[in-house]
Scaffold this motif. Structure first.
Motif, PDB file in Angstrom:
ATOM      1  N   CYS A  56       1.418   1.317   7.577  1.00  0.00           N
ATOM      2  CA  CYS A  56       1.464   1.324   6.105  1.00  0.00           C
ATOM      3  C   CYS A  56       2.696   0.569   5.599  1.00  0.00           C
ATOM      4  O   CYS A  56       2.723   0.107   4.457  1.00  0.00           O
ATOM      5  CB  CYS A  56       1.471   2.753   5.599  1.00  0.00           C
ATOM      6  N   GLU A  88       2.045   8.189   8.900  1.00  0.00           N
ATOM      7  CA  GLU A  88       1.034   9.245   9.088  1.00  0.00           C
ATOM      8  C   GLU A  88       0.058   8.950  10.235  1.00  0.00           C
ATOM      9  O   GLU A  88      -0.337   9.862  10.962  1.00  0.00           O
ATOM     10  CB  GLU A  88       0.214   9.448   7.806  1.00  0.00           C
ATOM     11  N   PRO A  89      -0.376   7.686  10.399  1.00  0.00           N
ATOM     12  CA  PRO A  89      -1.464   7.487  11.357  1.00  0.00           C
ATOM     13  C   PRO A  89      -1.111   7.864  12.795  1.00  0.00           C
ATOM     14  O   PRO A  89      -1.971   8.344  13.510  1.00  0.00           O
ATOM     15  CB  PRO A  89      -1.766   5.986  11.252  1.00  0.00           C
ATOM     16  N   CYS A 124       3.768   4.717   2.692  1.00  0.00           N
ATOM     17  CA  CYS A 124       3.118   5.851   3.336  1.00  0.00           C
ATOM     18  C   CYS A 124       3.549   7.132   2.592  1.00  0.00           C
ATOM     19  O   CYS A 124       4.033   7.069   1.464  1.00  0.00           O
ATOM     20  CB  CYS A 124       3.427   5.884   4.832  1.00  0.00           C
ATOM     21  N   ASP A 125       3.380   8.292   3.224  1.00  0.00           N
ATOM     22  CA  ASP A 125       3.548   9.541   2.462  1.00  0.00           C
ATOM     23  C   ASP A 125       4.983  10.054   2.400  1.00  0.00           C
ATOM     24  O   ASP A 125       5.447  10.494   1.351  1.00  0.00           O
ATOM     25  CB  ASP A 125       2.703  10.651   3.089  1.00  0.00           C
ATOM     26  N   SER A 196      -0.638   0.947   2.141  1.00  0.00           N
ATOM     27  CA  SER A 196      -0.867   2.376   2.332  1.00  0.00           C
ATOM     28  C   SER A 196      -2.286   2.729   1.891  1.00  0.00           C
ATOM     29  O   SER A 196      -3.024   1.878   1.385  1.00  0.00           O
ATOM     30  CB  SER A 196       0.169   3.165   1.528  1.00  0.00           C
ATOM     31  N   CYS A 197      -2.664   3.984   2.085  1.00  0.00           N
ATOM     32  CA  CYS A 197      -3.999   4.446   1.693  1.00  0.00           C
ATOM     33  C   CYS A 197      -4.262   4.077   0.232  1.00  0.00           C
ATOM     34  O   CYS A 197      -3.393   4.267  -0.627  1.00  0.00           O
ATOM     35  CB  CYS A 197      -4.099   5.953   1.840  1.00  0.00           C
ATOM     36  N   ALA A 203       0.364   8.894  -0.581  1.00  0.00           N
ATOM     37  CA  ALA A 203       1.185   7.685  -0.711  1.00  0.00           C
ATOM     38  C   ALA A 203       1.085   7.107  -2.117  1.00  0.00           C
ATOM     39  O   ALA A 203       2.103   6.786  -2.744  1.00  0.00           O
ATOM     40  CB  ALA A 203       0.767   6.650   0.324  1.00  0.00           C
TER      41      ALA A 203
HETATM   42 FE1  FES Z   1       0.104   5.830   5.439  1.00  0.00          FE
HETATM   43 FE2  FES Z   1      -2.058   7.002   4.183  1.00  0.00          FE
HETATM   44  S1  FES Z   1      -1.596   6.879   6.280  1.00  0.00           S
HETATM   45  S2  FES Z   1      -0.413   5.907   3.369  1.00  0.00           S
END
Ligand code: FES
Length: 575
Positions: A56, A88-89, A124-125, A196-197, A203
Motif C-alpha cells: 500500500c 495490513e496484507p 495503509c491503516d 491503499s484499499c 486506510a
Molecule cells: Fe493497506 Fe487496505 S491493506 S490499505
C-alpha cells in the motif's frame, strides 16, 4: 568551544562553530550537499513508511521526491528518513500490535534529529495514526501526506472493492456459488495499481480523517495513488511545510478539541471505519485533549451519511475523488463543523472548503437528501456486557437486527470458531449471537480485525447473510455486518465478556445504545471467582512491553507511558 544556543532547532546542530558543528556538517556533506544548505534553511524531515513489504505504501518513494522538490524550492533543506512500515496484507499477527511501536519510533526519531518541521508519509491503516501519535508527542510543525487509494478493481465488467470483495467472494466460495478458479481470477483483478484499499475502509477513512483534522492539505486524501495530482499536491506540501516552520505553526495549533470534533463528524458523514475511534482517541491522548468514547456517539447523532462508497454503498475512492472528495463532504456538513479553526494549509476550514462543489450527487449526496439518514454512523453501546463501552458501525449493519435478544454461542479464541464454522452440526440459528473472547488489545495480543467472524456455513446455506456477532476485537473497515466491537473491558482483563457462556441470553438494543448480558449478578459472581487470568504471551521483547502497558480500547489502546508528549526539546550532545 562550548555550543551556542540558537532559536531554530536545526541550527543547534548545523550552525555550531566548534567541533560539534564540524562533525554534523562534515558527515552530512558526504552525501554531496552544497555548503550553503546548512545556512538559513529550515531542515524538513520527511518521515517515510515506504516499504516493499507494505504494498500500500510502495510508491511513497516517489511521493517523497515530490515533497523534496517543494521543500528545496521554498528554501528548506529536506532530509528523508525511514520509519517502520505497517502493511495490513502481510504482517502477522496484526499490524495493530505495532502501531504504538511506530508511534514511539517516530517520536524519538523526530526529537533526536536536527529537524524544524516534519512531513509524514503514511498509508495503509496503521501508519497514519501511528505517525501522527508520535509527531503529536513532539509537536513540531507537521504535515501529513497519505499515499492515496488504488484504482478501482474490475472483474468481468463489475467493480471490485478491496476487502469488501474478499469477504463477499470468500462467502460465495464457501457456499459453493463460485469455483476456486473463479476465485483466483477475481484475485488477479482486485489490485490494479499502487495505493491503499479503494473502499471506504480504514486506510481511506484515516486519510479523510487526517484531512478533516486539518493536518493534510485540503482535497488531497482522495487523490488516487497513481494520479499525477497526488504528486503535485505533495510538491505543494513541500513548499507549505517550510512556510509552516517560518510561521511556527505547530501541530498543537491544528490538533485542537474542535479539530477532533470535526474529524468525528466527518467520519460519520463518510461512513468511516470503527478503527477511527481507537486511533482518534489515541492521537487526542498524545495531545492532552479530552476526548471520550461517548463523543463518537453524541457528536454524530445529527450527521447523515453522505458518501455512497463500499462497504456501505456502491462506489469507490476513484469516483469519490472525481465527485470532489472530502472538501465536498465538509462543505455539505459545514453547518455542523467548527469552520474557523486553522489547518496546515494556513487557512481556516471555511476557506479550505469555500469553493467545494459536488460533481456527482449520487456519490456524495447533499445534507438534505443523504445517502443514509442521520444516526447511521457509529454507535457506542454500554451495559452489563460492556461497562466501559463497545462500538458498532450502523451503516454496515442489518436494520432488522438492531434490536435483538438471542442466545450466545461462545468461543474462547478465534481458532476454535474457525475449526467449526463450516460444520453442518454447529448448533446455530439466525437468532444466535456469536461471541468471541480474547481478541482485544491485551488478549490476542494486538487487537486484531477478527470481529466480523465469517458467517457459519450452515446459515449461509440457508441464505442467511448476517447475524449478531460480539467481541473485544476490531473489524476491518472494509467489512460489514451487525458486528459489535471493542467490548471493554476485554475478556483478558476479566471483564464481563470473560464470563459469558454458551446459552446465556444477550440483549442488543441499538436505539437505546444497550448491550446487556442477561445473567444474574449472583451467577456472574460465581463465575468471576473461578476466572483465571490468561498467561502472558511473551516473556521478552516488544510483545512483553506491549502486553504490560497497553490500555483498553475505549481509551485508544495506546501504551500507558506514551500518553501525552514531551515536546521538541533538544537532547544533550554526547559527542
Ligand atoms: Fe493497506 Fe487496505 S491493506 S490499505
Amino acid at each position: 568551544m562550548a555550543d551556542e544556543i540558537f532559536a531554530r532547532r536545526s541550527e543547534n546542530w548545523f550552525a555550531q562553530k566548534g567541533k560539534h558543528g564540524f562533525i554534523y556538517r562534515e558527515r552530512m556533506r558526504n552525501q554531496g550537499f552544497a555548503p550553503d544548505v546548512f545556512i538559513d534553511k529550515p531542515v524538513i524531515g520527511i518521515a517515510t513508511t515506504w516499504s516493499e513489504l507494505n504494498p500500500c505504501n510502495a510508491h511513497l518513494d516517489r511521493v517523497a521526491e515530490a515533497v523534496k522538490r517543494g521543500v528545496w524550492e521554498a528554501g528548506g533543506f529536506p532530509l528523508e528518513f525511514p520509519t517502520m512500515s505497517l502493511g495490513e496484507p502481510l504482517m502477522r499477527p496484526t499490524t495493530m500490535l505495532f502501531r504504538n511501536l511506530l508511534a514511539m519510533e517516530t517520536e524519538e526519531l523526530i526529537r533526536a534529529n536536527p529537524l524544524d518541521g516534519v512531513v509524514l508519509l503514511a498509508g495503509c491503516d496503521k501508519t497514519p495514526p501511528g505517525m501522527l501519535m508520535g509527531a503529536a508527542s513532539v509537536d513540531l510543525p507537521t504535515l501529513m501526506i497519505t499515499g492515496g487509494p488504488m484504482l478501482n478493481g474490475r472483474y468481468q465488467g463489475q467493480t471490485l472493492g478491496s476487502g469488501t470483495a474478499v469477504w463477499k467472494y470468500d462467502a460465495q466460495l464457501r457456499a459453493g456459488k463460485i469455483t476456486q478458479e473463479e476465485f483466483f481470477s477475481i484475485e488477479s483483478c482486485a489490485a490494479r495499481s499502487n495505493g491503499s484499499c479503494m473502499t471506504m475502509g480504514t486506510a481511506s477513512t484515516m486519510a479523510c480523517v487526517t484531512e478533516a483534522l486539518g493536518v493534510q492539505l485540503p482535497g488531497s486524501a482522495a487523490i488516487p495513488a497513481v494520479d499525477s495530482r497526488r504528486y503535485s499536491t505533495s510538491h505543494l506540501a513541500g513548499r507549505r511545510i517550510v512556510q509552516m516552520v517560518h510561521e511556527d505553526q505547530r501541530l498543537s495549533k491544528v490538533l485542537t478539541r474542535e479539530a477532533f470534533e470535526n474529524a468525528i463528524k466527518v467520519n460519520a458523514a463518510i461512513g468511516g471505519s470503527t478503527n477511527a475511534v481507537v486511533h482518534l482517541l489515541a492521537i487526542a491522548g498524545r495531545m492532552g485533549i479530552p476526548l471520550s468514547l461517548d463523543d463518537f456517539d453524541s457528536l454524530v447523532r445529527d450527521v447523515p451519511v453522505l458518501v455512497n462508497l463500499m462497504p456501505s454503498g456502491k462506489y469507490l475512492m476513484e469516483e469519490f475523488f472525481e465527485a470532489g472528495g472530502l472538501p465536498v463532504v465538509m462543505k455539505n456538513i459545514e453547518r455542523l463543523l467548527h469552520t474557523q479553526i486553522i489547518t496546515v494549509s494556513g487557512k481556516s476550514v471555511a476557506e479550505n472548503i469555500s469553493g467545494a462543489k459536488s460533481w456527482n450527487d449520487d456519490v456524495i449526496t447533499s445534507f438534505d437528501q443523504p445517502f443514509k439518514e442521520a444516526g447511521r454512523g457509529i454507535a457506542v453501546l454500554k451495559g452489563s456486557l460492556a461497562p466501559d463501552g463497545a462500538v458498532m458501525k450502523l451503516s454496515a449493519a442489518t436494520p432488522s437486527l438492531m434490536i435483538h435478544t438471542g442466545p450466545a454461542l461462545v468461543f474462547e479464541k478465534l481458532e476454535d470458531y474457525i475449526a467449526v464454522a463450516d460444520s453442518p452440526d454447529l448448533e446455530v440459528t439466525a437468532d444466535t449471537i456469536l461471541v468471541l473472547k480474547h481478541a482485544g488489545p491485551k488478549g490476542y495480543p494486538g487487537f486484531p480485525e477478527v470481529g466480523n467472524m465469517p458467517m457459519p456455513k450452515k446459515l449461509l446455506d440457508q441464505g442467511i447473510e448476517d447475524m449478531v456477532r460480539i467481541s473485544d476485537a476490531r473489524m476491518s473497515g472494509t467489512a460489514y455486518g451487525t458486528v459489535v466491537l471493542h467490548v471493554s473491558p476485554e475478556a483478558a482483563l476479566g471483564g464481563p465478556l470473560a464470563l459469558v457462556k454458551t446459552g446465556d441470553m444477550i440483549e442488543l438494543d441499538i436505539p437505546a445504545r444497550k448491550l446487556n448480558l442477561l445473567v444474574s449478578e449472583e451467577i456472574l459472581d460465581e463465575r468471576r471467582l473461578l476466572w483465571k487470568a490468561p498467561a502472558p504471551h511473551a516473556t521478552r521483547g516488544w510483545v512483553k512491553l506491549y502486553e504490560e502497558h497497553v490500555m483498553q480500547a475505549h481509551t485508544g489502546a495506546d501504551l500507558d507511558f506514551l500518553v501525552g508528549g514531551s515536546g521538541s526539546y533538544i537532547p544533550r550532545n554526547s559527542h
